[in-house]
Design a protein around this motif. Structure first.
Motif, PDB file in Angstrom:
ATOM      1  N   ALA A   1       0.840  -1.191   0.000  1.00 14.68           N
ATOM      2  CA  ALA A   1       0.000   0.000   0.000  1.00 14.68           C
ATOM      3  C   ALA A   1       0.878   1.244   0.000  1.00 14.68           C
ATOM      4  N   ILE A   2       0.582   2.151  -0.907  1.00 17.81           N
ATOM      5  CA  ILE A   2       1.269   3.442  -0.890  1.00 17.81           C
ATOM      6  C   ILE A   2       0.218   4.552  -1.000  1.00 17.81           C
ATOM      7  N   GLN A   3       0.673   5.771  -0.718  1.00 16.52           N
ATOM      8  CA  GLN A   3      -0.233   6.909  -0.769  1.00 16.52           C
ATOM      9  C   GLN A   3      -0.625   7.186  -2.219  1.00 16.52           C
ATOM     10  N   LYS A   4      -1.903   7.459  -2.416  1.00 14.38           N
ATOM     11  CA  LYS A   4      -2.394   7.732  -3.768  1.00 14.38           C
ATOM     12  C   LYS A   4      -2.007   9.147  -4.220  1.00 14.38           C
ATOM     13  N   ASN A   5      -2.298  10.113  -3.381  1.00 17.97           N
ATOM     14  CA  ASN A   5      -1.904  11.503  -3.662  1.00 17.97           C
ATOM     15  C   ASN A   5      -1.189  12.029  -2.429  1.00 17.97           C
ATOM     16  N   GLY A   6      -0.332  13.016  -2.646  1.00 19.51           N
ATOM     17  CA  GLY A   6       0.327  13.614  -1.495  1.00 19.51           C
ATOM     18  C   GLY A   6       1.829  13.481  -1.594  1.00 19.51           C
TER      19      GLY A   6
ATOM     20  N   LEU B   1       7.206  -8.825 -11.139  1.00 22.99           N
ATOM     21  CA  LEU B   1       7.181  -9.742  -9.993  1.00 22.99           C
ATOM     22  C   LEU B   1       5.735  -9.800  -9.485  1.00 22.99           C
ATOM     23  N   PRO B   2       5.379 -10.821  -8.753  1.00 21.10           N
ATOM     24  CA  PRO B   2       4.016 -10.889  -8.207  1.00 21.10           C
ATOM     25  C   PRO B   2       3.841  -9.955  -7.007  1.00 21.10           C
ATOM     26  N   VAL B   3       4.046  -8.673  -7.273  1.00 14.42           N
ATOM     27  CA  VAL B   3       3.922  -7.664  -6.223  1.00 14.42           C
ATOM     28  C   VAL B   3       2.972  -6.574  -6.714  1.00 14.42           C
ATOM     29  N   ASP B   4       1.786  -6.513  -6.124  1.00 13.93           N
ATOM     30  CA  ASP B   4       0.765  -5.556  -6.546  1.00 13.93           C
ATOM     31  C   ASP B   4       0.796  -4.309  -5.663  1.00 13.93           C
ATOM     32  N   LEU B   5       0.300  -3.221  -6.228  1.00 17.63           N
ATOM     33  CA  LEU B   5       0.258  -1.946  -5.503  1.00 17.63           C
ATOM     34  C   LEU B   5      -1.176  -1.571  -5.217  1.00 17.63           C
ATOM     35  N   LEU B   6      -1.405  -1.047  -4.026  1.00 19.57           N
ATOM     36  CA  LEU B   6      -2.711  -0.510  -3.675  1.00 19.57           C
ATOM     37  C   LEU B   6      -2.513   0.967  -3.380  1.00 19.57           C
ATOM     38  N   LEU B   7      -3.248   1.834  -4.081  1.00 21.53           N
ATOM     39  CA  LEU B   7      -3.099   3.273  -3.878  1.00 21.53           C
ATOM     40  C   LEU B   7      -4.217   3.780  -2.980  1.00 21.53           C
ATOM     41  N   VAL B   8      -3.852   4.252  -1.809  1.00 20.79           N
ATOM     42  CA  VAL B   8      -4.849   4.576  -0.784  1.00 20.79           C
ATOM     43  C   VAL B   8      -4.502   5.877  -0.061  1.00 20.79           C
ATOM     44  N   ARG B   9      -5.358   6.277   0.853  1.00 22.52           N
ATOM     45  CA  ARG B   9      -5.021   7.395   1.734  1.00 22.52           C
ATOM     46  C   ARG B   9      -3.991   6.925   2.748  1.00 22.52           C
ATOM     47  N   ASP B  10      -3.015   7.760   3.027  1.00 23.99           N
ATOM     48  CA  ASP B  10      -1.948   7.335   3.942  1.00 23.99           C
ATOM     49  C   ASP B  10      -2.499   6.876   5.296  1.00 23.99           C
ATOM     50  N   ASP B  11      -3.558   7.523   5.750  1.00 22.47           N
ATOM     51  CA  ASP B  11      -4.142   7.174   7.059  1.00 22.47           C
ATOM     52  C   ASP B  11      -4.650   5.743   7.100  1.00 22.47           C
ATOM     53  N   ASP B  12      -4.967   5.187   5.926  1.00 25.73           N
ATOM     54  CA  ASP B  12      -5.519   3.831   5.885  1.00 25.73           C
ATOM     55  C   ASP B  12      -4.442   2.749   5.878  1.00 25.73           C
TER      56      ASP B  12
END
Ligand code: PRP
Ligand code: ZN
Ligand code: MG
Length: 226
Positions: free
Chosen positions: A11-16, A47-58
């Motif tokens: 999980a990484i930050q989507k915006n910011g 690689l089998p590594v997916d990204l989830l773009l979310v709010r940092d607080d989550d």
């Protein structure tokens, strides 16, 4: 127990502020993704590594719930949610695994410029606006200061002018926000930077090897950049 998975989710930050550097750090580790159309989930290709773009607080909660295996988030956010969990008796569910050398900032107390700052005893009976209520409450308690914590989710810096608080506790990076609001920093509660966060316990399936490999690559990349 959580079902076994053979792909890693980060999980990484989507915006910011952390969004771009987090993504480029992972790219430097050799990861690439097929862009999904809504861009909230990026499917790993190299690689089998997916990204989830979310709010940092989550991000801390996603790791705690086992939805994500790693997250790139500010130490401030991780510590706040960790402190909040501890305050209600929940066990630790994530940890900072590596400092990433970007996103440096400080969590600071800031007071109106005209205040004469003489020390923490001055905080008795004052109202402090913050988005970091658990860290602040622990910090005040450790110093035996009885002040009121006013939780705000954003625009904390205008609270003194609005009269909803006497001072604030917020992140300071360049200091421009404080200056623009006629506030001055007086105490540091936390030195923060972006960290790689992970679970307290490594999953015992195919992800363990992927996690170890990614940590090795990350260490190489962060070292070279240092
Ligand atoms: C942080 C913080 C301040 C600002 C400080 O907010 O809450 O508002 O950065 O940075 P400066 O010292 O460089 O001016 P951010 O912009 O990260 O977003 P948020 O308040 O919406 O979480
Ligand atoms: Zn946030
Ligand atoms: Mg802000």
């Amino acid at each position: 127990t959580a079902p076994a998975r053979d792909r890693l989710r980060i999980a990484i930050q989507k915006n910011g502020r952390l969004a771009e550097p987090a993504r480029s750090l992972l790219t430097a580790c050799g990861l690439s993704w097929r862009q999904s159309r809504d861009k909230l989930f990026c499917y790993g290709e190299s690689l089998p590594v997916d990204l989830l773009l979310v709010r940092d607080d989550d991000i801390p909660g996603l790791i705690a719930d086992g939805v994500c295996d790693f997250g790139i988030v500010g130490r401030n956010e991780l510590d706040e949610q960790g402190a909040a969990r501890r305050r209600i008796g929940l066990p630790d569910a994530y940890q900072a695994l590596r400092g990433l050398n970007f996103g440096q900032c400080r969590l600071m107390l800031a007071v109106p410029e005209e205040w004469e700052w003489s020390g923490v005893e001055q905080l008795a009976g004052k109202r402090i606006a913050t988005s970091y209520p658990a860290i602040l409450a622990d910090w005040l308690a450790a110093r035996g200061v009885d002040a009121q914590v006013v939780e705000l989710s954003g625009s904390v810096e205008i609270a003194p002018r609005l009269g909803t608080a006497d001072l604030i506790c917020d992140l300071v990076s360049s200091g421009a926000t404080l200056a623009a609001n006629q506030l001055k920093p007086v105490e540091t509660l936390l030195e923060s930077e972006a960290v790689l966060a992970g679970p307290v316990k490594t999953p015992d399936d195919a992800r363990a090897g992927l996690m170890a490999m990614l940590l090795r690559r990350l260490d190489g990349v962060v070292k070279v950049r240092d």
